[in-house]
Design an enzyme around this catalytic site. Structure first.
Site, PDB file in Angstrom:
ATOM      1  N   ASN A   8       0.860  -1.181   0.000  1.00 34.68           N
ATOM      2  CA  ASN A   8       0.000   0.000   0.000  1.00 34.68           C
ATOM      3  C   ASN A   8       0.901   1.237   0.000  1.00 34.68           C
ATOM      4  O   ASN A   8       1.702   1.422   0.923  1.00 34.68           O
ATOM      5  CB  ASN A   8      -0.895  -0.039   1.252  1.00 34.68           C
ATOM      6  N   HIS A  11       1.008   6.266   1.696  1.00 38.20           N
ATOM      7  CA  HIS A  11       1.762   7.237   2.497  1.00 38.20           C
ATOM      8  C   HIS A  11       2.904   7.900   1.732  1.00 38.20           C
ATOM      9  O   HIS A  11       3.494   8.858   2.218  1.00 38.20           O
ATOM     10  CB  HIS A  11       2.199   6.607   3.818  1.00 38.20           C
ATOM     11  N   HIS A  44      -5.692   3.576  -1.561  1.00 40.45           N
ATOM     12  CA  HIS A  44      -7.013   3.871  -0.989  1.00 40.45           C
ATOM     13  C   HIS A  44      -7.395   5.294  -1.413  1.00 40.45           C
ATOM     14  O   HIS A  44      -6.752   6.253  -0.989  1.00 40.45           O
ATOM     15  CB  HIS A  44      -6.914   3.758   0.537  1.00 40.45           C
ATOM     16  N   ARG A  46      -9.549   7.985  -0.717  1.00 38.84           N
ATOM     17  CA  ARG A  46     -10.476   8.401   0.349  1.00 38.84           C
ATOM     18  C   ARG A  46     -11.348   9.557  -0.120  1.00 38.84           C
ATOM     19  O   ARG A  46     -10.939  10.368  -0.956  1.00 38.84           O
ATOM     20  CB  ARG A  46      -9.669   8.854   1.578  1.00 38.84           C
ATOM     21  N   ARG A  50      -7.110  12.719   1.278  1.00 36.41           N
ATOM     22  CA  ARG A  50      -6.001  13.154   2.144  1.00 36.41           C
ATOM     23  C   ARG A  50      -4.640  12.693   1.630  1.00 36.41           C
ATOM     24  O   ARG A  50      -3.619  13.261   1.958  1.00 36.41           O
ATOM     25  CB  ARG A  50      -6.202  12.683   3.576  1.00 36.41           C
ATOM     26  N   GLU A  74      -8.704   0.328  -2.731  1.00 37.35           N
ATOM     27  CA  GLU A  74      -9.543   0.325  -1.520  1.00 37.35           C
ATOM     28  C   GLU A  74     -10.453   1.540  -1.580  1.00 37.35           C
ATOM     29  O   GLU A  74     -10.007   2.637  -1.947  1.00 37.35           O
ATOM     30  CB  GLU A  74      -8.680   0.459  -0.267  1.00 37.35           C
ATOM     31  N   THR A 105      -8.254   3.482   8.618  1.00 33.48           N
ATOM     32  CA  THR A 105      -9.434   2.621   8.679  1.00 33.48           C
ATOM     33  C   THR A 105      -9.462   1.907  10.031  1.00 33.48           C
ATOM     34  O   THR A 105      -8.499   1.233  10.399  1.00 33.48           O
ATOM     35  CB  THR A 105      -9.387   1.581   7.539  1.00 33.48           C
ATOM     36  N   GLU A 159     -10.714  -9.496   3.148  1.00 30.26           N
ATOM     37  CA  GLU A 159      -9.456  -9.057   3.749  1.00 30.26           C
ATOM     38  C   GLU A 159      -9.728  -8.908   5.244  1.00 30.26           C
ATOM     39  O   GLU A 159     -10.516  -8.069   5.664  1.00 30.26           O
ATOM     40  CB  GLU A 159      -8.971  -7.738   3.147  1.00 30.26           C
ATOM     41  N   HIS A 200      -3.650  -4.465   7.545  1.00 31.77           N
ATOM     42  CA  HIS A 200      -3.715  -3.373   8.509  1.00 31.77           C
ATOM     43  C   HIS A 200      -2.762  -3.530   9.677  1.00 31.77           C
ATOM     44  O   HIS A 200      -2.817  -4.517  10.403  1.00 31.77           O
ATOM     45  CB  HIS A 200      -5.132  -3.120   9.045  1.00 31.77           C
TER      46      HIS A 200
HETATM   47  N1  PXP Z   1      -5.833  -2.986   4.135  1.00 32.98           N
HETATM   48  C1  PXP Z   1      -6.810  -2.077   4.305  1.00 32.98           C
HETATM   49  C2  PXP Z   1      -8.202  -2.480   3.989  1.00 32.98           C
HETATM   50  C3  PXP Z   1      -6.532  -0.766   4.749  1.00 32.98           C
HETATM   51  O1  PXP Z   1      -7.525   0.116   4.912  1.00 32.98           O
HETATM   52  C4  PXP Z   1      -5.180  -0.416   4.975  1.00 32.98           C
HETATM   53  C5  PXP Z   1      -4.848   0.989   5.372  1.00 32.98           C
HETATM   54  O2  PXP Z   1      -5.158   1.849   4.328  1.00 32.98           O
HETATM   55  C6  PXP Z   1      -4.192  -1.397   4.774  1.00 32.98           C
HETATM   56  C7  PXP Z   1      -4.544  -2.674   4.378  1.00 32.98           C
HETATM   57  C8  PXP Z   1      -2.752  -1.108   5.019  1.00 32.98           C
HETATM   58  O3  PXP Z   1      -2.581  -0.861   6.382  1.00 32.98           O
HETATM   59  P1  PXP Z   1      -1.205  -0.346   6.940  1.00 32.98           P
HETATM   60  O4  PXP Z   1      -0.899   0.938   6.225  1.00 32.98           O
HETATM   61  O5  PXP Z   1      -1.471  -0.150   8.399  1.00 32.98           O
HETATM   62  O6  PXP Z   1      -0.184  -1.394   6.653  1.00 32.98           O
END
Ligand code: PXP
Length: 254
Positions: A8, A11, A44, A46, A50, A74, A105, A159, A200
């Site tokens: 992901n 960031h 993601h 949003r 953001r 996402e 999330t 997931e 997550h």
């Molecule tokens: N899976 C989902 C559904 C999420 O919402 C997120 C955060 O956007 C992640 C995975 C990745 O989580 P993390 O950034 O904490 O590794």
């Protein structure tokens, strides 16, 4: 089969948006991550934009297509975002709950509320009608009641929310109960022929017990990878994690 790593890269966009400049490049991040062995890119989009912006979705999709790897988008069940998803046609869509005030999330989708369940059902059916080849996953807690409800929906994967497990691991607290819940979730999902993904809060360290127990076939990891990249570089972190997953192939059997 190889246990898949979805990275992901939200960031990277968080850093870019902090200054509003064109760097760091989300496209370069996507390329680096895929070159170093990630099996998928996750982003993601949003409602509050953001981090990931509308134009990022298309740009990252071009990169994943070039590498022949899936893009996992996402998103919340929001009409505007649903239309953007349809226009972009990602390979996977992961439906998540979304609150504007949350930092990230906070938990899985609520399938117990009838109104929510119907909204998610409608969104899944609509997405599948507009994008017949799209695969859908739902971000859910590892609750048998919730997973049974999910199994009646037109979905390809669940997931499982690993945030609370990851927090317990980080704080050196007992996490056996989470592992039992995850194993039971896998059993139910395998029986229903639904893929079992996780995501997550995971770190290199909290990933290991899950890999040792052969629970999930795909892990979506973001925040830790981007943070660790500050010290090691994005490519090397992804490479290390990808190698680690290769050591633990996934099987549907326990
Ligand atoms: N899976 C989902 C559904 C999420 O919402 C997120 C955060 O956007 C992640 C995975 C990745 O989580 P993390 O950034 O904490 O590794």
């Amino acid at each position: 089969m190889k246990t898949r790593l979805g990275v992901n890269i939200d960031h990277v966009a968080t850093l870019r948006q902090a200054r509003g400049e064109g760097y760091p490049s989300i496209v370069e991040a996507a390329k680096t991550v895929l070159q170093e062995g990630a099996d998928q890119i996750t982003i993601h989009l949003r409602e509050d934009r953001r981090h990931i912006q509308d134009t990022d979705v298309e740009a990252v999709h071009l990169v994943t297509k070039k590498f022949g790897k899936p893009l996992n988008l996402e998103m919340g069940c929001n009409d505007e975002i649903v239309e953007i998803a349809i226009a972009t046609a990602p390979d996977w869509i992961c439906l998540v709950p979304e609150k504007r005030e949350e930092k990230t999330t906070e938990g899985g989708l609520d399938l117990i509320s009838v109104a929510n369940f119907e909204k998610i059902q409608k969104t899944c059916t609509y997405l599948k009608s507009k994008l017949p080849s799209v695969k859908i996953s739902l971000f859910l807690e590892a609750s048998q009641e919730v997973l049974l409800k999910a199994s009646t929906l037109p979905i390809d994967a669940v997931e499982v929310h690993t945030g609370d497990y990851a927090k317990a691991h980080l704080n050196d607290e007992s996490y056996d109960e989470f592992i039992s819940q995850f194993l039971a979730a896998k059993k139910l999902l395998v029986e229903k022929n639904i893929n079992c993904h996780a995501g997550h809060g995971l770190t290199q360290q909290s990933l290991i017990p899950l890999l040792e127990k052969n629970i999930f076939e795909e892990y979506n990891i973001g925040h830790w990878i981007i943070c660790q990249a500050l010290f090691e570089g994005l490519g090397p972190v992804v490479k290390k994690m990808s190698h680690c997953l290769s050591d633990y192939p996934y099987t549907k059997e326990d």
